[in-house]
Design an enzyme around this catalytic site. Structure first.
Site, PDB file in Angstrom:
ATOM      1  N   LYS A 170      45.419  31.265  41.179  1.00 53.46           N
ATOM      2  CA  LYS A 170      45.258  32.770  41.342  1.00 53.46           C
ATOM      3  C   LYS A 170      44.090  33.237  40.593  1.00 53.46           C
ATOM      4  O   LYS A 170      43.879  32.828  39.395  1.00 53.46           O
ATOM      5  CB  LYS A 170      46.647  33.438  40.709  1.00 53.46           C
ATOM      6  CG  LYS A 170      46.566  34.888  40.729  1.00 53.46           C
ATOM      7  CD  LYS A 170      47.357  35.264  42.202  1.00 53.46           C
ATOM      8  CE  LYS A 170      47.188  36.627  42.233  1.00 53.46           C
ATOM      9  NZ  LYS A 170      46.102  37.345  42.694  1.00 53.46           N
ATOM     10  N   LYS A 223      44.708  32.507  30.572  1.00 49.87           N
ATOM     11  CA  LYS A 223      45.230  34.014  30.867  1.00 49.87           C
ATOM     12  C   LYS A 223      46.691  34.209  31.670  1.00 49.87           C
ATOM     13  O   LYS A 223      47.587  34.728  31.405  1.00 49.87           O
ATOM     14  CB  LYS A 223      44.100  34.910  31.718  1.00 49.87           C
ATOM     15  CG  LYS A 223      44.469  36.158  31.738  1.00 49.87           C
ATOM     16  CD  LYS A 223      43.701  37.315  32.674  1.00 49.87           C
ATOM     17  CE  LYS A 223      42.234  37.127  32.183  1.00 49.87           C
ATOM     18  NZ  LYS A 223      41.378  37.779  33.103  1.00 49.87           N
ATOM     19  N   LYS A 263      38.861  31.230  40.409  1.00 55.03           N
ATOM     20  CA  LYS A 263      38.091  32.261  40.804  1.00 55.03           C
ATOM     21  C   LYS A 263      37.011  32.082  41.770  1.00 55.03           C
ATOM     22  O   LYS A 263      36.702  30.885  42.018  1.00 55.03           O
ATOM     23  CB  LYS A 263      37.135  32.511  39.316  1.00 55.03           C
ATOM     24  CG  LYS A 263      36.827  33.919  39.406  1.00 55.03           C
ATOM     25  CD  LYS A 263      38.029  34.726  38.537  1.00 55.03           C
ATOM     26  CE  LYS A 263      37.416  36.234  38.418  1.00 55.03           C
ATOM     27  NZ  LYS A 263      38.529  36.955  38.038  1.00 55.03           N
ATOM     28  N   ASP A 317      37.933  41.709  42.242  1.00 51.89           N
ATOM     29  CA  ASP A 317      37.234  41.514  40.822  1.00 51.89           C
ATOM     30  C   ASP A 317      36.069  42.487  41.054  1.00 51.89           C
ATOM     31  O   ASP A 317      36.139  43.389  41.726  1.00 51.89           O
ATOM     32  CB  ASP A 317      36.766  40.060  40.598  1.00 51.89           C
ATOM     33  CG  ASP A 317      36.340  39.933  39.005  1.00 51.89           C
ATOM     34  OD1 ASP A 317      37.161  39.792  38.256  1.00 51.89           O
ATOM     35  OD2 ASP A 317      35.006  39.797  38.745  1.00 51.89           O
ATOM     36  N   SER A 376      49.167  41.458  39.723  1.00 54.93           N
ATOM     37  CA  SER A 376      48.922  40.708  41.140  1.00 54.93           C
ATOM     38  C   SER A 376      50.057  39.673  41.047  1.00 54.93           C
ATOM     39  O   SER A 376      50.494  39.520  42.106  1.00 54.93           O
ATOM     40  CB  SER A 376      47.673  39.882  40.786  1.00 54.93           C
ATOM     41  OG  SER A 376      46.678  40.819  40.991  1.00 54.93           O
TER      42      SER A 376
END
Length: 455
Positions: free
Chosen positions: A97, A121, A133, A173, A386
């Site tokens: 994720k 995180k 990412k 993002d 999310s």
């Protein structure tokens, strides 16, 4: 001679730098986490399965990195070529994720640091999410809707092979908002003939979650509220300096104003506006129209509100404040900025962006006892919602805004408690939130890695 734990740390960092040359952001992120983790290791831990199973070596190595060409056609008929990446870092706690970023600065170092940070995180949220990412080196400024649509469709033509609701769930993002997510989702649906929760940050009419746009900014405000309460303080009456003027900055400001704070700055890449009287709700509504609708420059604020001033080419950190919120981009706040904030008796610095405080500034803040809300904790509100969007999609449900906000507050409060527990405990004179976030998230990820064995 028996190696000390510090020797092992230095060997690991040397290995990271050797195997990942020219990637300073990634090196910085690894040092930031493992420096605290190794500092807390006991003799018992040294004899544990961590060592035998190579947990540390696996933690700093992405599961996989995918790079591919994106060829697309602009409005003049010219074919243009960009490079895109997806770094699937660690899925020990759930499907990968993490967001997609469209910016010229996108490169493997930036994405690896973001994916590494995202792993920890996401772990702090307590939701079943791994870390990843991705993005492309596209500059979205000035692109028409049709150009962005063609780019997103070309990108998804390759990316769809590597993602799935139980595999990897990208989100937005920098440079990727609801418009881009919509184009990406539409192309995925066309190629795969499946309507599923493959992306988060979708529009409310096709599976998005209430509160997602506001979540990162609101989460940062909720986290600092918890920090101040722990220290016997409150937001009411505090002067708040915020950098940036995108979603995170604007919605952080919105919630701080609601909680009684006085927001005195916002900024963009050209400079900073300083409003000594405070940016109230009506002024913030004007900023939303300026930045989110018209895509204007923050300097226009000073033209609209005569009692404010525009500080061309400057950051907000010389402005006197009680609370500082770097919400723009990585490494935006350096040693000189930190010295100004310390000199002005800033009480707390809360990372709204990913790793916005560089190593030298972080060292100074921690040595001076400034409270730090680290990104992996304070910035977790966005990915938390999310995760809630994924849950709603899996259940074919839609939760009302009040329910999403309630769960967001609970998650941020729970993250805060974990940081307190690992960062000194309830009775500590001052909580080290950076250490607490690093240790709590490492513990969750590493326990899962040990349980799986050598995979």
């Amino acid at each position: 001679m028996t190696k000390t734990w510090n020797d092992r740390y230095e060997e690991l960092m040397a290995r990271v730098e050797e195997r990942n040359p020219g990637e300073p952001e990634f090196h910085q992120a690894v040092r930031g986490v493992l420096g605290d983790v190794f500092g807390a290791i006991t003799e018992e831990d040294q004899r544990s399965e961590y060592m035998r199973l190579g947990v540390f070596e696996r933690l700093v190595e992405p599961d996989r990195q995918i790079s591919f060409r994106v060829a697309w056609q602009d409005d003049d008929g010219q074919v243009r070529v960009n490079r895109a990446h997806r770094v699937q870092f660690n899925n020990s706690l759930g499907p990968y994720k993490g967001g997609l970023r469209f910016a010229p600065s996108v490169n493997p170092s930036v994405l690896k640091f973001l994916g590494f940070e995202q792993t920890f995180k996401n772990a702090l949220t307590g939701l079943p999410m791994g870390g990843a990412k991705g993005g492309a080196d596209l500059d979205p400024k000035g692109l028409s809707d049709d150009e962005m649509m063609r780019f997103c469709q070309a990108l998804m033509a390759e990316l769809h092979r590597h993602i799935g609701e139980n595999v990897d769930v990208p989100a937005g993002d920098i440079g990727v908002s609801e418009r881009e997510i919509s184009f990406l989702f539409g192309q995925y649906k066309r190629i795969r003939n499946r309507f599923t929760g493959i992306l988060t940050g979708k529009g409310l009419s096709f599976g998005g979650s209430a509160g997602r746009v506001e979540a990162t900014g609101y989460g940062a405000a909720y986290f600092v509220e918890e920090m101040l309460s722990q220290a016997g303080e409150e937001i009411e009456g505090k002067r708040c300096a915020i950098s940036g003027a995108g979603n995170v900055s604007i919605y952080c400001a919105e919630k701080l104003i609601e909680l009684g704070g006085t927001v005195v700055t916002l900024s963009d890449s050209d400079g900073t506006i300083h409003d000594p009287d405070g940016i109230d709700e009506s002024k913030l509504a004007w900023v939303k129209r300026l930045k989110l609708k018209r895509k204007g420059r923050i300097s226009e604020y000073a033209d609209e509100y005569g009692d404010s001033e525009y500080l061309e080419g400057e950051t907000p950190w010389a402005v006197e404040c009680d609370l500082a919120f770097p919400c723009a981009t990585q490494n935006e706040l350096g040693r000189e900025d930190a010295e100004k904030l310390v000199a002005n008796d800033c009480l707390a610095v809360v990372e709204g962006a990913n790793m916005p405080i560089d190593d030298d500034a972080m060292e100074l803040f921690r040595s001076e006892g400034v409270l730090i809300g680290p990104a992996k904790a304070a910035n977790a509100g966005g990915v938390a919602v999310s995760g809630l969007e994924q849950s709603q999609n899996a259940q074919h449900m839609y939760w009302q805004p009040e329910e999403v906000d309630r769960q967001l507050r609970e998650i941020m409060s729970r993250i805060h408690l974990e940081c307190v527990e690992r960062g000194g405990g309830e009775d500590a004179e001052r909580i080290d939130y950076v250490r607490g976030a690093n240790l709590a998230s490492f513990h969750r990820v590493s326990q899962a890695m040990v349980a799986y064995g050598a995979v």
